[in-house]
Write an enzyme that holds these catalytic residues in place. Structure first.
Site, PDB file in Angstrom:
ATOM      1  N   LYS A 188       2.758  22.251 -42.079  1.00 54.14           N
ATOM      2  CA  LYS A 188       2.962  20.861 -41.661  1.00 54.14           C
ATOM      3  C   LYS A 188       1.653  20.102 -41.876  1.00 54.14           C
ATOM      4  O   LYS A 188       0.709  20.240 -41.100  1.00 54.14           O
ATOM      5  CB  LYS A 188       3.352  20.781 -40.180  1.00 54.14           C
ATOM      6  N   GLU A 264      -9.031  26.052 -35.610  1.00 57.72           N
ATOM      7  CA  GLU A 264     -10.248  25.397 -36.111  1.00 57.72           C
ATOM      8  C   GLU A 264     -10.261  24.021 -35.483  1.00 57.72           C
ATOM      9  O   GLU A 264      -9.526  23.135 -35.909  1.00 57.72           O
ATOM     10  CB  GLU A 264     -10.204  25.293 -37.640  1.00 57.72           C
ATOM     11  N   CYS A 298     -15.266  17.865 -39.424  1.00 60.19           N
ATOM     12  CA  CYS A 298     -15.452  18.537 -38.134  1.00 60.19           C
ATOM     13  C   CYS A 298     -16.866  19.088 -37.995  1.00 60.19           C
ATOM     14  O   CYS A 298     -17.326  19.326 -36.896  1.00 60.19           O
ATOM     15  CB  CYS A 298     -14.435  19.659 -38.004  1.00 60.19           C
ATOM     16  N   GLU A 395     -16.754  13.248 -30.449  1.00 56.54           N
ATOM     17  CA  GLU A 395     -16.792  13.451 -31.894  1.00 56.54           C
ATOM     18  C   GLU A 395     -16.681  12.070 -32.551  1.00 56.54           C
ATOM     19  O   GLU A 395     -15.659  11.399 -32.408  1.00 56.54           O
ATOM     20  CB  GLU A 395     -15.604  14.338 -32.274  1.00 56.54           C
TER      21      GLU A 395
END
Ligand code: NAD
Length: 495
Positions: A188, A264, A298, A395
């Protein structure tokens, strides 16, 4: 804050070529009639409509993958390796088309899209090579009387869920090891960027991957998808790349079906520059670690800690590098920074910058969102960011560099580790002892030492703490799709 500006538009030939690629994609899936729109973040325009699977249709995809997976698990590793190698070759020979697709649906400049293809294809080549490596072993029972044999078997049907920031690499880094291990796949992709995955899987079929073995499920109903699919007894594995919040939801779902899980997740990478660093190397490394993919990575350097003695020179040089970046459509020549993924990202970045300056950070370049139908944000540098600023904890996921200054090594390490995340860290120093001492003390899964781009298909990529579980890339990445079988062979003494 917004500024009015004219940003470079797509180069007409590249735009026409990318329109051709989009027009030639095979998007329809029999039985799935609903669709959703995919947008170009540089213009806000709709560029494609893809099937919008509901949960029942996703379970049909699980059934098809499961059926195809039975014979795949029985193939030889050489057979799988040859097909993966053919897939790698097709990705490389279609790189021009894939790059255009990546830029249109995700926004990154064409040169960066090409770099992603090199990186993403490398996972396919690596696992073509790795598929045939011997994986079992043989030991003697310590008390005698038996030989202990292990072998590795495919874990089974694997559900792969990917984010939008690297539309090719995030897919290949999961699909290639799953296929190498002998597993069927339901993938997906993120709804913002499904087109590259669809095209890459079509290339996999052309390379010899059996029909139905890799199912691409595009959907706007992610929670319904995961609730249905992860509860299905045919599914044995979930591998997710995305935010920590969604990762926790998926781990809870995975628990009910006791699925092997790879996560992850988000990062908050510290980048440490010491007085004894090579200034040019440190600026190059920080620029790459911060600005690669427009900061939407990331492992992006989220908090840049610079020691007092080198700080002024470092900040001045990095500010110049950021200010010189040309912002615009990723299909325009010379553009070094494309749009961020959507307008929500622009609003978030503007809020983070405002909060930081309100708390005393110095804005040295950028800071504004150009007024435009696309979702752009200027390359931005903030110095003297206080530790309580929101962007020191969140983040950032965009082109905003946040500098904090420090005096002593121990203080820098303590501040770097003061986060629940632990994906990547970076150290810049010319002192080898310091490089290893600091790298050893950083609570992160990977460390770039005098290096701003540490990812490599041959290396185990992954985080500690709330940045994740498991590793991708390298032989460790293959083990994520395998389970160990152990046989005990009794031995009678003979005379
Ligand atoms: P996201 O978590 O919002 O979405 C990631 C994927 O999960 C998308 O496909 C999304 O549709 C899907 N998803 C969302 N909710 C779901 C649910 N309930 N069930 C099933 N699927 C669901 O993240 P994003 O905004 O697409 O990507 C950015 C995040 O990904 C950042 O936090 C970034 O750090 C992280 N990331 C991590 C790595 C890594 O290797 N650690 C790599 C790239 C990105």
């Amino acid at each position: 804050m917004t500024t009015m500006s004219t940003l470079p538009d797509a180069e007409p030939t590249a735009l026409a070529d990318s329109d051709k690629v989009l027009a030639n994609l095979h998007l329809a899936v029999p039985g799935v009639t609903r669709t959703f729109d995919v947008h170009d973040p540089a213009t806000g325009q709709t560029i494609a409509q893809v099937p919008d699977f509901d949960a029942h249709q996703a379970l049909d995809a699980v059934a098809r993958a499961d059926e195809a997976g039975r014979s795949w698990a029985a193939t030889t590793t050489r057979h799988r390796a040859d097909i993966l190698r053919a897939w790698y070759d097709l990705i490389i020979s279609n790189a021009d088309m894939i790059a255009l697709l990546i830029t249109r649906e995700m926004g990154k400049p064409l040169a960066e899209a090409r770099a992603e293809i090199t990186y993403g294809a490398d996972f396919v080549r690596w696992y073509a090579e790795e598929a045939v490596r011997p994986a079992g072993n043989l030991r003697d029972a310590p008390t005698g009387g038996a030989r202990l044999l292990t072998r590795r078997a495919p874990v089974g049907l694997s559900v792969l869920i990917t984010p939008w920031n690297f539309p090719l690499a995030m897919a290949t880094r999961k699909i290639a090891p799953a296929l190498a291990a002998g597993c069927p796949v339901v993938i997906k992709p993120a709804p913002n960027t499904p087109l590259t995955t669809i095209f890459a899987v079509q290339l996999a079929l052309a390379a010899g991957v059996p029909e139905d073995l890799v199912q691409v499920v595009t959907t706007t109903e992610a929670p319904a998808f995961s609730t249905a699919v992860l509860a299905d007894p045919r599914v044995r594995k979930v591998s997710f790349t995305g935010s920590t919040g969604v990762g926790k939801v998926l781990l809870r779902l995975a628990a009910d079906n006791v699925l092997k899980s790879s996560m992850e997740l988000g990062g908050n990478a510290p980048l440490l520059v010491f007085d004894d660093a090579d200034l040019e190397r440190a600026v190059d490394g920080a620029f790459a670690a911060k600005m690669r993919n427009g900061g939407q990575s990331c492992i992006a350097a989220n908090r840049i800690f610079v020691q007092d003695g080198i700080a002024d020179a470092f900040v001045e040089a990095l500010t110049d590098r950021l200010a010189a970046l040309k912002v615009g459509n990723g299909l325009a020549p010379g553009v070094g920074l494309g749009p961020v993924i959507d307008h929500n990202a622009v609003t978030k970045l503007a809020g983070l910058v405002e909060d930081a300056t309100h708390r005393g950070a110095h804005l040295l370049t950028g800071g504004a969102a150009p007024s435009h139908a696309g979702s752009f944000f200027e390359p931005t540098l903030l110095d003297h960011v206080p530790a309580d600023a929101a962007l020191a904890r969140t983040e950032i996921f965009g082109p905003v560099a946040a500098i904090q200054r420090f005096s002593h090594q121990d203080e820098a390490i303590a501040r770097a580790n003061d986060t629940e995340f632990g994906l990547a860290g970076y150290v810049f120093t010319e002192n080898l002892d310091r490089a290893f001492n600091v790298a050893d003390q950083l609570a992160t899964g990977l460390v770039g030492i005098n290096q701003g781009v540490p990812s490599n298909a041959a290396a185990p990529f992954g985080g500690v703490k709330q940045s994740g579980l498991g590793r991708e890339g390298s032989s460790e990445g293959l083990e994520e799709y395998e389970e160990i079988r152990y046989y005990n062979l009794a031995l009678r003494p003979t005379s």
